[in-house]
Write a protein that holds these residues in place. Structure first.
Motif, PDB file in Angstrom:
ATOM      1  N   ARG A  10       0.943  -1.257  -0.207  1.00  0.00           N
ATOM      2  CA  ARG A  10       0.070   0.073   0.071  1.00  0.00           C
ATOM      3  C   ARG A  10       0.870   1.336   0.086  1.00  0.00           C
ATOM      4  NH1 ARG A  10      -4.833   1.524   2.206  1.00  0.00           N
ATOM      5  NH2 ARG A  10      -5.997  -0.074   0.817  1.00  0.00           N
ATOM      6  N   ASN A  11       2.023   1.434   0.937  1.00  0.00           N
ATOM      7  CA  ASN A  11       2.649   2.682   1.048  1.00  0.00           C
ATOM      8  C   ASN A  11       3.954   2.772   0.524  1.00  0.00           C
ATOM      9  OD1 ASN A  11       0.709   3.361   2.673  1.00  0.00           O
ATOM     10  ND2 ASN A  11       1.212   2.345   4.533  1.00  0.00           N
TER      11      ASN A  11
ATOM     12  N   MET B 281      10.508   1.341  -3.743  1.00  0.00           N
ATOM     13  CA  MET B 281       9.058   1.092  -4.041  1.00  0.00           C
ATOM     14  C   MET B 281       8.078   2.121  -3.814  1.00  0.00           C
ATOM     15  SD  MET B 281       7.231  -2.449  -3.398  1.00  0.00           S
ATOM     16  CE  MET B 281       5.201  -2.404  -3.541  1.00  0.00           C
ATOM     17  N   PRO B 282       7.378   2.368  -5.233  1.00  0.00           N
ATOM     18  CA  PRO B 282       6.276   3.416  -5.056  1.00  0.00           C
ATOM     19  C   PRO B 282       5.049   2.835  -4.424  1.00  0.00           C
ATOM     20  CG  PRO B 282       6.426   2.516  -7.365  1.00  0.00           C
ATOM     21  CD  PRO B 282       7.684   1.916  -6.375  1.00  0.00           C
ATOM     22  N   PRO B 283       4.284   3.894  -3.690  1.00  0.00           N
ATOM     23  CA  PRO B 283       3.170   3.160  -2.972  1.00  0.00           C
ATOM     24  C   PRO B 283       1.891   2.924  -4.070  1.00  0.00           C
ATOM     25  CG  PRO B 283       3.213   5.735  -3.040  1.00  0.00           C
ATOM     26  CD  PRO B 283       4.589   5.244  -3.555  1.00  0.00           C
ATOM     27  N   ASN B 284       1.147   2.222  -3.496  1.00  0.00           N
ATOM     28  CA  ASN B 284      -0.034   1.900  -4.374  1.00  0.00           C
ATOM     29  C   ASN B 284      -1.379   2.084  -3.617  1.00  0.00           C
ATOM     30  OD1 ASN B 284       1.221   0.173  -6.740  1.00  0.00           O
ATOM     31  ND2 ASN B 284       2.283  -0.563  -4.850  1.00  0.00           N
ATOM     32  N   PRO B 285      -1.914   3.459  -3.477  1.00  0.00           N
ATOM     33  CA  PRO B 285      -2.809   3.804  -2.677  1.00  0.00           C
ATOM     34  C   PRO B 285      -4.234   3.474  -3.222  1.00  0.00           C
ATOM     35  CG  PRO B 285      -1.951   5.763  -3.531  1.00  0.00           C
ATOM     36  CD  PRO B 285      -1.058   4.635  -3.942  1.00  0.00           C
ATOM     37  N   HIS B 286      -4.253   3.133  -4.528  1.00  0.00           N
ATOM     38  CA  HIS B 286      -5.349   2.842  -5.270  1.00  0.00           C
ATOM     39  C   HIS B 286      -5.735   1.352  -5.024  1.00  0.00           C
ATOM     40  CE1 HIS B 286      -2.211   1.350  -7.657  1.00  0.00           C
ATOM     41  NE2 HIS B 286      -2.904   0.539  -8.314  1.00  0.00           N
ATOM     42  N   LEU B 287      -5.148   0.666  -4.563  1.00  0.00           N
ATOM     43  CA  LEU B 287      -5.363  -0.602  -4.149  1.00  0.00           C
ATOM     44  C   LEU B 287      -6.426  -0.789  -2.948  1.00  0.00           C
ATOM     45  CD1 LEU B 287      -2.085  -2.492  -4.934  1.00  0.00           C
ATOM     46  CD2 LEU B 287      -3.910  -2.601  -6.387  1.00  0.00           C
ATOM     47  N   THR B 288      -7.292  -1.364  -3.094  1.00  0.00           N
ATOM     48  CA  THR B 288      -8.139  -1.784  -1.908  1.00  0.00           C
ATOM     49  C   THR B 288      -7.336  -2.844  -1.029  1.00  0.00           C
ATOM     50  OG1 THR B 288      -9.294  -3.758  -2.811  1.00  0.00           O
ATOM     51  CG2 THR B 288     -10.107  -1.374  -3.198  1.00  0.00           C
ATOM     52  N   GLU B 289      -8.018  -3.142   0.206  1.00  0.00           N
ATOM     53  CA  GLU B 289      -7.460  -4.130   1.198  1.00  0.00           C
ATOM     54  C   GLU B 289      -7.700  -5.500   0.609  1.00  0.00           C
ATOM     55  OE1 GLU B 289     -10.097  -3.071   4.255  1.00  0.00           O
ATOM     56  OE2 GLU B 289      -8.679  -1.453   5.284  1.00  0.00           O
ATOM     57  N   LEU B 290      -8.611  -5.777  -0.059  1.00  0.00           N
ATOM     58  CA  LEU B 290      -9.033  -7.131  -0.615  1.00  0.00           C
ATOM     59  C   LEU B 290      -7.982  -7.389  -1.883  1.00  0.00           C
ATOM     60  CD1 LEU B 290     -10.475  -9.587  -0.447  1.00  0.00           C
ATOM     61  CD2 LEU B 290     -12.246  -8.387  -2.108  1.00  0.00           C
ATOM     62  N   ASP B 291      -7.745  -6.114  -2.690  1.00  0.00           N
ATOM     63  CA  ASP B 291      -6.665  -6.095  -3.785  1.00  0.00           C
ATOM     64  C   ASP B 291      -5.497  -6.670  -3.247  1.00  0.00           C
ATOM     65  OD1 ASP B 291      -8.621  -5.401  -5.470  1.00  0.00           O
ATOM     66  OD2 ASP B 291      -7.913  -3.223  -5.802  1.00  0.00           O
ATOM     67  N   ILE B 292      -4.999  -6.142  -2.219  1.00  0.00           N
ATOM     68  CA  ILE B 292      -3.766  -6.111  -1.639  1.00  0.00           C
ATOM     69  C   ILE B 292      -3.609  -7.950  -0.953  1.00  0.00           C
ATOM     70  CG2 ILE B 292      -2.315  -5.964   0.460  1.00  0.00           C
ATOM     71  CD1 ILE B 292      -3.217  -2.773   0.134  1.00  0.00           C
ATOM     72  N   ALA B 293      -4.850  -8.295  -0.392  1.00  0.00           N
ATOM     73  CA  ALA B 293      -4.884  -9.789  -0.056  1.00  0.00           C
ATOM     74  C   ALA B 293      -4.629 -10.740  -1.063  1.00  0.00           C
ATOM     75  CB  ALA B 293      -6.221 -10.033   0.698  1.00  0.00           C
ATOM     76  N   TYR B 294      -5.423 -10.354  -2.301  1.00  0.00           N
ATOM     77  CA  TYR B 294      -5.294 -11.227  -3.430  1.00  0.00           C
ATOM     78  C   TYR B 294      -3.721 -11.093  -3.959  1.00  0.00           C
ATOM     79  CZ  TYR B 294     -10.505 -11.015  -4.074  1.00  0.00           C
ATOM     80  OH  TYR B 294     -11.839 -11.043  -4.134  1.00  0.00           O
ATOM     81  N   ILE B 295      -3.113  -9.944  -4.167  1.00  0.00           N
ATOM     82  CA  ILE B 295      -1.825  -9.918  -4.747  1.00  0.00           C
ATOM     83  C   ILE B 295      -0.967 -10.720  -3.817  1.00  0.00           C
ATOM     84  CG2 ILE B 295       0.123  -8.342  -5.025  1.00  0.00           C
ATOM     85  CD1 ILE B 295      -1.977  -6.009  -6.159  1.00  0.00           C
ATOM     86  N   LEU B 296      -0.953 -10.302  -2.507  1.00  0.00           N
ATOM     87  CA  LEU B 296      -0.004 -11.289  -1.698  1.00  0.00           C
ATOM     88  C   LEU B 296      -0.167 -12.887  -1.481  1.00  0.00           C
ATOM     89  CD1 LEU B 296       0.039  -8.655   1.579  1.00  0.00           C
ATOM     90  CD2 LEU B 296       1.894  -9.202  -0.159  1.00  0.00           C
ATOM     91  N   THR B 297      -1.834 -13.236  -1.800  1.00  0.00           N
ATOM     92  CA  THR B 297      -1.869 -14.456  -1.967  1.00  0.00           C
ATOM     93  C   THR B 297      -1.325 -15.125  -3.145  1.00  0.00           C
ATOM     94  OG1 THR B 297      -3.949 -14.403  -0.477  1.00  0.00           O
ATOM     95  CG2 THR B 297      -3.661 -16.315  -1.776  1.00  0.00           C
ATOM     96  N   TYR B 298      -1.339 -14.263  -4.352  1.00  0.00           N
ATOM     97  CA  TYR B 298      -0.955 -14.843  -5.566  1.00  0.00           C
ATOM     98  C   TYR B 298       0.626 -14.907  -5.380  1.00  0.00           C
ATOM     99  CZ  TYR B 298       0.650 -14.655 -10.373  1.00  0.00           C
ATOM    100  OH  TYR B 298       1.342 -14.919 -11.427  1.00  0.00           O
ATOM    101  N   ILE B 299       1.465 -13.869  -4.837  1.00  0.00           N
ATOM    102  CA  ILE B 299       2.593 -14.089  -4.770  1.00  0.00           C
ATOM    103  C   ILE B 299       3.290 -15.046  -3.980  1.00  0.00           C
ATOM    104  CG2 ILE B 299       4.690 -12.442  -3.980  1.00  0.00           C
ATOM    105  CD1 ILE B 299       3.341 -10.060  -4.785  1.00  0.00           C
TER     106      ILE B 299
END
Length: 142
Positions: free
Chosen positions: A82-83, A100-118
């Motif tokens: 996120r930050n 690393m640039p921030p990604n403030p546009h990502l929702t909490e759920l988006d972040i959960a999806y990305i981290l699970t994928y990675i």
């Protein structure tokens, strides 16, 4: 024509879920769903720097394949996505120090999806980053 496109998307999702489940026998269906959604978000938001397979980009951007880094920093990963991040980190024994640039546009759920994928695809882990876990982590960002 629109119905055909919808059926294609549904079919691709089912095939992707089956593929993920077969590659990672310990994945449950919810984790596989998070990973499939995370793949789309990863491609759009992370792949340019971290690579299609999480391999990173030389000495500029770290790979996303160090399972021990993810394990040691699990509580901070949501904040990093996120930050953004600044300062030196060590991944797979190599030091990286690019911002690393921030990604403030990502929702909490988006972040959960990305981290699970990675973590399920690149670090070969089998655990989900739940929406609730990401919410708690983001509340405690420093």
């Amino acid at each position: 024509m629109r119905l055909f496109k919808i059926l294609i998307v549904i079919g691709m999702t089912v095939v992707s879920l089956a593929y993920l489940a077969s590659c990672h026998s310990n994945l449950n269906i919810k984790t596989a769903q998070y990973a499939v959604n995370g793949q789309k978000l990863y491609v759009a938001n992370c792949q340019n720097c971290h690579g299609a397979s999480g391999e990173g980009l030389g000495k500029l951007y770290p790979p996303l394949t160090d399972a021990s880094f993810f394990e040691r920093n699990r509580e901070q990963l949501s904040c990093i996505v996120r930050n953004g991040m600044q300062g030196e980190i060590t991944i797979n024994g190599e030091k990286f120090n690019e911002k690393m640039p921030p990604n403030p546009h990502l929702t909490e759920l988006d972040i959960a999806y990305i981290l699970t994928y990675i973590t399920t695809n690149f670090a070969k882990e089998d655990s989900i980053y739940s929406h609730e876990e990401v919410q708690r982590a983001l509340k405690n960002c420093k």
